[in-house]
Write a protein that holds these residues in place. Structure first.
Motif, PDB file in Angstrom:
ATOM      1  N   TRP A 180      45.789  21.219  51.462  1.00  0.00           N
ATOM      2  CA  TRP A 180      44.609  20.447  51.851  1.00  0.00           C
ATOM      3  C   TRP A 180      43.564  20.509  50.861  1.00  0.00           C
ATOM      4  CZ3 TRP A 180      44.769  18.139  56.965  1.00  0.00           C
ATOM      5  CH2 TRP A 180      45.519  18.597  57.787  1.00  0.00           C
ATOM      6  N   PRO A 181      43.297  19.774  49.796  1.00  0.00           N
ATOM      7  CA  PRO A 181      41.951  19.680  49.096  1.00  0.00           C
ATOM      8  C   PRO A 181      40.851  19.967  49.825  1.00  0.00           C
ATOM      9  CG  PRO A 181      43.424  17.998  48.711  1.00  0.00           C
ATOM     10  CD  PRO A 181      43.711  18.277  49.927  1.00  0.00           C
ATOM     11  N   VAL A 182      39.656  20.417  49.293  1.00  0.00           N
ATOM     12  CA  VAL A 182      38.494  20.845  49.684  1.00  0.00           C
ATOM     13  C   VAL A 182      37.427  20.263  49.107  1.00  0.00           C
ATOM     14  CG1 VAL A 182      39.496  22.976  50.286  1.00  0.00           C
ATOM     15  CG2 VAL A 182      38.264  23.031  48.341  1.00  0.00           C
ATOM     16  N   ASP A 183      36.494  20.332  49.723  1.00  0.00           N
ATOM     17  CA  ASP A 183      34.820  19.798  49.202  1.00  0.00           C
ATOM     18  C   ASP A 183      34.332  20.928  48.576  1.00  0.00           C
ATOM     19  OD1 ASP A 183      33.959  21.188  51.286  1.00  0.00           O
ATOM     20  OD2 ASP A 183      33.093  19.183  52.239  1.00  0.00           O
ATOM     21  N   ALA A 184      33.018  20.576  48.222  1.00  0.00           N
ATOM     22  CA  ALA A 184      32.275  21.668  47.383  1.00  0.00           C
ATOM     23  C   ALA A 184      32.043  22.790  48.249  1.00  0.00           C
ATOM     24  CB  ALA A 184      31.107  20.967  46.878  1.00  0.00           C
ATOM     25  N   GLY A 185      32.012  22.713  49.611  1.00  0.00           N
ATOM     26  CA  GLY A 185      31.963  23.874  50.577  1.00  0.00           C
ATOM     27  C   GLY A 185      33.084  24.427  50.870  1.00  0.00           C
ATOM     28  N   GLU A 186      34.037  24.173  50.342  1.00  0.00           N
ATOM     29  CA  GLU A 186      35.429  24.794  50.554  1.00  0.00           C
ATOM     30  C   GLU A 186      36.084  24.413  51.814  1.00  0.00           C
ATOM     31  OE1 GLU A 186      36.280  28.738  48.801  1.00  0.00           O
ATOM     32  OE2 GLU A 186      34.231  28.754  48.358  1.00  0.00           O
ATOM     33  N   VAL A 187      35.870  23.334  52.448  1.00  0.00           N
ATOM     34  CA  VAL A 187      36.081  23.009  53.689  1.00  0.00           C
ATOM     35  C   VAL A 187      37.418  21.836  53.537  1.00  0.00           C
ATOM     36  CG1 VAL A 187      35.533  22.080  56.018  1.00  0.00           C
ATOM     37  CG2 VAL A 187      34.095  23.401  54.985  1.00  0.00           C
ATOM     38  N   ALA A 188      38.251  21.760  54.195  1.00  0.00           N
ATOM     39  CA  ALA A 188      39.699  20.885  53.840  1.00  0.00           C
ATOM     40  C   ALA A 188      38.949  19.620  54.321  1.00  0.00           C
ATOM     41  CB  ALA A 188      40.797  21.267  54.562  1.00  0.00           C
ATOM     42  N   ILE A 189      39.686  18.652  53.708  1.00  0.00           N
ATOM     43  CA  ILE A 189      39.180  17.007  53.884  1.00  0.00           C
ATOM     44  C   ILE A 189      40.431  16.395  53.907  1.00  0.00           C
ATOM     45  CG2 ILE A 189      37.251  17.083  52.686  1.00  0.00           C
ATOM     46  CD1 ILE A 189      38.359  16.141  49.861  1.00  0.00           C
ATOM     47  N   ARG A 190      41.565  16.542  53.723  1.00  0.00           N
ATOM     48  CA  ARG A 190      42.690  15.805  53.741  1.00  0.00           C
ATOM     49  C   ARG A 190      44.125  16.417  53.515  1.00  0.00           C
ATOM     50  NH1 ARG A 190      40.460  14.169  49.048  1.00  0.00           N
ATOM     51  NH2 ARG A 190      41.715  14.091  47.055  1.00  0.00           N
ATOM     52  N   ARG A 191      45.068  15.901  53.851  1.00  0.00           N
ATOM     53  CA  ARG A 191      46.630  16.500  53.532  1.00  0.00           C
ATOM     54  C   ARG A 191      47.201  15.789  52.362  1.00  0.00           C
ATOM     55  NH1 ARG A 191      51.026  17.268  58.242  1.00  0.00           N
ATOM     56  NH2 ARG A 191      52.427  18.618  57.176  1.00  0.00           N
ATOM     57  N   GLU A 192      47.921  16.433  51.617  1.00  0.00           N
ATOM     58  CA  GLU A 192      48.696  15.863  50.388  1.00  0.00           C
ATOM     59  C   GLU A 192      49.600  16.690  49.855  1.00  0.00           C
ATOM     60  OE1 GLU A 192      45.910  16.360  46.504  1.00  0.00           O
ATOM     61  OE2 GLU A 192      45.326  14.804  47.958  1.00  0.00           O
ATOM     62  N   PRO A 193      50.786  16.321  49.089  1.00  0.00           N
ATOM     63  CA  PRO A 193      51.615  17.073  48.325  1.00  0.00           C
ATOM     64  C   PRO A 193      51.043  17.846  47.614  1.00  0.00           C
ATOM     65  CG  PRO A 193      52.415  14.922  48.583  1.00  0.00           C
ATOM     66  CD  PRO A 193      50.949  14.705  48.868  1.00  0.00           C
ATOM     67  N   ILE A 194      51.710  19.179  47.348  1.00  0.00           N
ATOM     68  CA  ILE A 194      51.234  20.054  46.228  1.00  0.00           C
ATOM     69  C   ILE A 194      51.458  19.372  44.978  1.00  0.00           C
ATOM     70  CG2 ILE A 194      51.258  21.958  47.457  1.00  0.00           C
ATOM     71  CD1 ILE A 194      53.766  22.790  46.102  1.00  0.00           C
ATOM     72  N   THR A 195      50.718  19.822  43.706  1.00  0.00           N
ATOM     73  CA  THR A 195      50.979  19.488  42.464  1.00  0.00           C
ATOM     74  C   THR A 195      51.403  20.706  41.534  1.00  0.00           C
ATOM     75  OG1 THR A 195      48.811  19.871  41.823  1.00  0.00           O
ATOM     76  CG2 THR A 195      48.988  17.872  42.604  1.00  0.00           C
ATOM     77  N   MET A 196      51.949  20.381  40.382  1.00  0.00           N
ATOM     78  CA  MET A 196      52.266  21.655  39.730  1.00  0.00           C
ATOM     79  C   MET A 196      51.092  22.823  39.761  1.00  0.00           C
ATOM     80  SD  MET A 196      54.086  19.971  36.232  1.00  0.00           S
ATOM     81  CE  MET A 196      54.455  21.475  35.559  1.00  0.00           C
ATOM     82  N   ARG A 197      49.854  22.522  39.714  1.00  0.00           N
ATOM     83  CA  ARG A 197      48.922  23.533  39.692  1.00  0.00           C
ATOM     84  C   ARG A 197      49.099  24.582  40.810  1.00  0.00           C
ATOM     85  NH1 ARG A 197      43.280  24.087  41.305  1.00  0.00           N
ATOM     86  NH2 ARG A 197      42.326  25.443  39.636  1.00  0.00           N
ATOM     87  N   GLU A 198      49.401  24.026  41.829  1.00  0.00           N
ATOM     88  CA  GLU A 198      49.570  24.948  43.168  1.00  0.00           C
ATOM     89  C   GLU A 198      50.923  25.161  43.554  1.00  0.00           C
ATOM     90  OE1 GLU A 198      48.437  21.472  43.376  1.00  0.00           O
ATOM     91  OE2 GLU A 198      46.352  21.962  42.909  1.00  0.00           O
ATOM     92  N   ASP A 199      51.753  24.936  42.503  1.00  0.00           N
ATOM     93  CA  ASP A 199      53.175  25.120  43.132  1.00  0.00           C
ATOM     94  C   ASP A 199      53.584  26.645  42.706  1.00  0.00           C
ATOM     95  OD1 ASP A 199      55.809  25.132  43.500  1.00  0.00           O
ATOM     96  OD2 ASP A 199      56.371  23.301  42.261  1.00  0.00           O
ATOM     97  N   PHE A 200      53.967  27.273  43.652  1.00  0.00           N
ATOM     98  CA  PHE A 200      54.735  28.842  43.313  1.00  0.00           C
ATOM     99  C   PHE A 200      55.922  29.157  43.725  1.00  0.00           C
ATOM    100  CE2 PHE A 200      49.943  29.359  42.746  1.00  0.00           C
ATOM    101  CZ  PHE A 200      49.888  30.234  41.675  1.00  0.00           C
TER     102      PHE A 200
END
Length: 299
Positions: A180-200
């Protein structure tokens, strides 16, 4: 101090029901801190419940992370919550900023209780909560319960917020499907698949720059491996099917948080988003949250 084999744990009931330290004693008199230990000064003198030290592990109840602007619609009325200092959003619930009572205590386990009575301008449902923290020679079982003591349905959720020492050569591994990506206030705004940067899904080091991600559909198991071969395995049961990785740049800790819902789940669900993890707790019903730490020291 609780003990089981080489493992010790300090708990600070009056300081938000926190685990203050979790430590293994190893051969030769050394030690491994599995959680960033709270300082003796904090334990002795206390601290503002809303400005806490980045240490130990604290409970997230009756919600996790942020609620946008401290407001949401529920049951045909607008609910307003006290904002966290320095931001417009309510954050991390209430339990971490209140004293818990010791209900039971023995050499290797402790049971803590909290009773919340609604306050003006804050969470309008009464609830009770329990924490049962049990050490064994290989780790820690932490179980929390949340019971709705009110006379109407309430939104409910929670989780655990551990601060894990971030050392050189540390790798992290866990598997998750969405974020869930976030806005400038670190609040979630939508849902989407993870990308390489977030993949562990394969163990790797954390990036040098800041990385904070809200995950959904994680496999409820994360492994932290240290350069010396020591490992910490964190696992969780349903409903802790969301996960937060918070790794600020230049800090000596990383937070790996098993939680039951995404940040601002109550508002996102109201906008029609699925998979937020929002739960509804009927009057007299109880939610159970369980996390396990399994530790393996070297030496």
């Amino acid at each position: 101090m609780l003990r089981a084999g080489a493992l010790t744990m300090d708990v600070a009931p009056a300081l938000g029901g926190r685990i203050a330290s979790l430590t293994s004693v190893v051969k030769g008199g050394g030690r491994i801190d599995w959680l960033v230990p709270m300082s003796e000064a904090c334990l002795r003198e206390g601290f503002d419940g809303q400005v806490w030290p980045k240490a130990g592990c604290y409970p997230l109840l009756p919600f996790s992370n942020r609620i946008r602007d401290g407001r949401f619609q529920w049951g045909g009325r607008e609910i307003g919550l006290a904002p966290h200092p320095g931001q417009p959003h309510a954050m991390h619930g209430l339990a971490h900023a209140r004293a818990w009572e010791v209900e039971q205590l023995n050499a290797s386990s402790i049971v803590l209780g909290l009773r919340y009575v609604p306050e003006p301008g804050n969470w309008p449902w009464p609830f009770t909560a329990m924490q049962t923290l049990t050490l064994n020679p290989d780790g820690l079982e932490a179980v929390m319960t949340l019971r709705n003591e009110g006379d109407s349905d309430m939104p409910a959720g929670g989780g655990f917020h551990p601060y894990i020492p971030r050392g050189r050569g540390m790798h992290v591994q866990f598997d998750a499907a969405t974020m869930w990506p976030v806005d400038a206030g670190e609040v979630a705004i939508r849902r989407e698949p993870i990308t390489m940067r977030e993949d562990f899904h394969r163990a790797r080091a954390l990036p040098d720059d800041a990385l904070s991600v809200y995950y959904s559909e994680w496999k409820q198991r994360a492994v932290v491996s240290c350069a010396d071969g020591a490992t910490l395995t964190l696992s969780a049961d349903d409903p802790l099917d969301h996960f937060i990785l918070h790794a600020p740049a230049g800090q000596p800790y990383v937070c790996l948080e098993p939680v039951s819902h995404v940040a601002d789940a109550v508002n996102l669900a109201g906008q029609g988003w699925g998979g937020t993890g929002l739960r509804v707790l009927a009057p007299g019903k109880t939610m159970r949250l369980r996390m396990l730490f399994q530790v393996a020291a070297v030496g």
